[in-house]
Scaffold this active site. Structure first.
Site, mmCIF file in Angstrom:
data_model
loop_
_atom_site.group_PDB
_atom_site.id
_atom_site.type_symbol
_atom_site.label_atom_id
_atom_site.label_comp_id
_atom_site.label_asym_id
_atom_site.label_seq_id
_atom_site.Cartn_x
_atom_site.Cartn_y
_atom_site.Cartn_z
ATOM 1 N NE ARG A 338 11.592 33.455 85.428
ATOM 2 C CZ ARG A 338 12.172 33.892 86.505
ATOM 3 N NH1 ARG A 338 13.213 34.690 86.424
ATOM 4 N NH2 ARG A 338 11.747 33.526 87.686
ATOM 5 C CB CYS A 370 4.690 51.278 73.915
ATOM 6 S SG CYS A 370 5.478 52.598 73.044
#
Ligand code: LLP
Length: 461
Positions: A338, A370
Site C-alpha cells: 500500500r 531493489c
C-alpha cells in the site's frame, strides 16, 4: 514502560481485553510484549490479525446500520478465519473472483445459516468485473448448486455471457453513478469507465434482463475505497443517485430486494486522524437514499479488518544517510504494497522495551526490494531504531497480505490469528521453493512432453 508492556501472556490488545469497543484501535493499543513474543515465536515478517477486533468492528457497523445487510468485501482479507467469524456474526460475503467465491462458499458450508437450513448461497454475492470466462463458468456451475447466490454484472456483455451459459438466476446490476470518492485516485471507482453500466442505461438493461427471464434482485454501485468524513458530500450525492435509480427500476421493471451502495468506509491511518462518525454516515445514507421499498446493502471491507491487523518486521540495517536515518526492514513492498502503490502512510511503532526512552529522530524506513518505491515512510520522527528492533506497522489487516507478491523472488510472510488469549498460525511462511514451483513444474512438464515426443505447443515463426 507502558502498561501494555507488563502483561506477557495477555491478549494482543489491552483494549479488547477490557471489553470495550472503541471506534478505532490505534497502534498504541496493541500489547507490545505480546507482539514481541509472536515475532520471537513465528519469525519476521509476520502478519497478526485479531479476530476479536474484526467482530467488534462488525458489531459497531451493525449498530449504526441496524436495517442494512452487511456483505463483507472478501478482497480486503480472505482468510477463512475472517470469513467464518463474520458469517457467524451475521454478515454475508461479497466476492470479486472465482477464487473468492470458492473461499466464501467453503466458509458458508462450515458456518451454517442461523435458520438451520443448508447453505444455499444466499449469504454470498459475486461481483463480476470484466470476468474471465473461467470465473463465469465457475459462478454459473456454483449457482446451480447454490441457487441463492447473487451474480452482479457490470456490463451488458456480462449478462449476455451469463445467458449463453444458461444462467437466468439472481441478477444484480452494477451501475456507474458518475460520482467517485476515496483515499487515492487509484481506488475511486464510481466514475471510472471500467466499473458498471452508466446509470442512465440501467432501467433499460434491467427491463431487458427481466424479459429474458433473469431474476432481477438488486442494483449496485461502489463509489470508491477509503472514503473519509470530509467526503461525506460525495457519498450523499452518490447514495441519492442510487435512491433515484432504485425508484425508477421499481417503477419501470419491478420490485427489488436490495439497493447495494458498496463499501468504502474509511479508517484513520494517521494517529491524529479522527475515526469516521459511523452514525453520521448511516444517517446521511438513509436520508440520501430515501424510501426505496428495498433493503439497503453495504459492502465494507477495510472497515472490518484494517485496524484488526498489524505487520511485524525486524530492523536489519541502520545507516546515517545524507539527510535522514535510513532504516532497513525485512518486510517491504512485497509484504505490504500500500505505501508504494498509494503513498499510504501506515503508522509505525518500535516495540523495543526501551523505545520510549530513546531519542526521536526522523527516519526513512525501507524494505529489502531493489526499488526506490519500497519505502514505508520518509523522514518520520520515530524512536531511534537499532538493528534487531521489531517494528509494528499498523492498519495492516486490510489489503495487506492480500496484495503481497513475489517480486524479487521474495516468499510471502507467515500470518497468525489471535482470538482471546490464543494465537494460531493462519498461513505458513512461504519458501523460495514456493516461489519457483510454477517454473520448476513447467520444466518438468516440458521434459515429460519432450520425452513423449510431443510437439512444442508454440512454434516461433
Ligand atoms: N465493494 C466493491 C464492489 C469493491 O470494489 C470494494 C473495494 C469494496 C466493496 C470494499 O471497499 P472497502 O470497504 O474495503 O473500501 N487495495 C486498495 C483498495 C481497493 C478496493 C477495491 N474495491 C487499498 O489498499 O486501499
Amino acid at each position: 514502560m507502558s502498561e501494555s508492556d507488563e502483561s506477557e501472556d495477555a491478549a494482543v490488545s489491552t483494549a479488547s481485553a477490557s471489553g470495550e469497543n472503541p471506534p478505532v484501535r490505534r497502534l498504541a493499543d496493541w500489547n507490545a510484549a505480546a507482539l514481541r513474543d509472536l515475532e520471537a515465536g513465528y519469525g519476521s515478517p509476520l502478519y497478526v490479525l485479531d479476530l476479536d477486533r474484526v467482530r467488534e468492528n462488525h458489531a459497531r457497523l451493525e449498530a449504526a446500520f441496524p436495517d442494512a445487510e452487511v456483505m463483507y468485501a472478501v478482497k480486503a482479507n480472505a482468510l477463512a478465519d475472517v470469513l467464518e467469524a463474520l458469517l457467524a456474526a451475521g454478515a454475508g460475503l461479497e466476492c470479486a473472483s472465482a477464487g473468492e467465491l470458492e473461499r466464501a462458499l467453503a466458509a458458508a458450508e462450515s458456518v451454517p445459516p442461523a435458520d438451520g437450513l443448508d447453505p444455499d448461497g444466499s449469504r454470498v454475492h459475486y461481483t463480476a468485473v470484466n470476468p474471465p470466462s473461467a470465473d463465469l463458468e465457475y459462478a454459473v456451475e456454483t449457482a446451480a448448486e447454490y441457487p441463492g447466490l447473487t451474480i452482479t454484472a457490470g456490463a451488458e456483455d456480462t449478462i449476455d455471457r451469463l445467458a449463453e451459459r444458461g444462467y437466468d438466476g439472481r441478477l444484480c446490476l452494477r451501475v456507474n453513478p458518475g460520482v467517485g470518492a476515496g483515499h487515492h485516485e487509484k481506488v475511486e471507482t464510481g466514475a471510472t469507465a471500467k466499473f458498471g453500466v452508466p446509470a442512465e442505461r440501467a432501467v433499460s438493461v434491467l427491463a431487458d434482463a427481466a424479459e429474458r427471464g433473469f431474476d432481477v434482485v438488486g442494483v449496485h454501485a461502489h463509489v470508491g475505497s477509503g472514503v473519509s468524513a470530509d467526503q461525506l458530500e460525495a457519498h450523499r450525492e452518490f447514495v441519492s443517485r442510487m435512491g433515484d435509480l432504485a425508484r425508477d427500476v421499481v417503477h419501470e421493471v419491478g420490485d427489488l430486494e436490495f439497493v447495494d451502495v458498496g463499501g468504502g468506509f474509511g479508517v484513520p491511518y494517521d494517529a491524529d486522524e479522527e475515526p469516521l462518525d459511523l452514525e453520521a454516515v448511516a444517517d446521511a445514507t438513509r436520508t440520501a437514499l430515501g424510501e426505496v421499498g428495498a433493503r439497503l446493502t453495504i459492502e465494507p471491507g477495510r472497515y472490518l479488518v484494517a485496524d484488526a491487523g498489524v505487520l511485524l518486521t525486524r530492523v536489519n540495517t541502520v545507516k546515517a544517510a545524507r539527510d535522514t536515518l535510513a532504516v532497513g526492514t525485512d518486510a517491504g513492498m512485497t509484504t505490504l504494497l500500500r505505501p508504494a502503490m498509494y503513498d499510504a502512510a501506515h503508522p509505525i511503532r518500535n516495540l523495543a522495551t526501551d523505545a520510549d526512552d530513546r531519542e526521536t529522530v526522523p527516519q526513512t524506513v525501507a524494505g529489502p526490494i531493489c526499488e526506490s518505491s519500497d519505502v514505508f515512510c520518509e523522514n518520520r520522527p520515530l524512536p531511534h531504531s537499532e538493528r534487531g528492533d521489531v517494528l509494528a506497522i499498523g492498519n495492516a489487516g486490510a489489503y495487506g497480505y492480500e496484495m503481497a507478491n513475489h517480486y524479487n523472488s521474495r516468499p510471502r510472510p507467515a500470518s497468525v490469528v489471535a482470538e482471546g488469549d490464543e494465537v494460531r498460525l493462519s498461513r505458513v511462511r512461504e519458501t523460495v521453493a514456493d516461489v519457483t514451483r510454477p517454473e520448476r513444474t513447467a520444466r518438468e512438464q516440458n521434459e515429460r512432453e519432450a520425452g513423449g515426443n510431443a510437439q512444442p505447443r508454440i512454434e516461433r515463426s
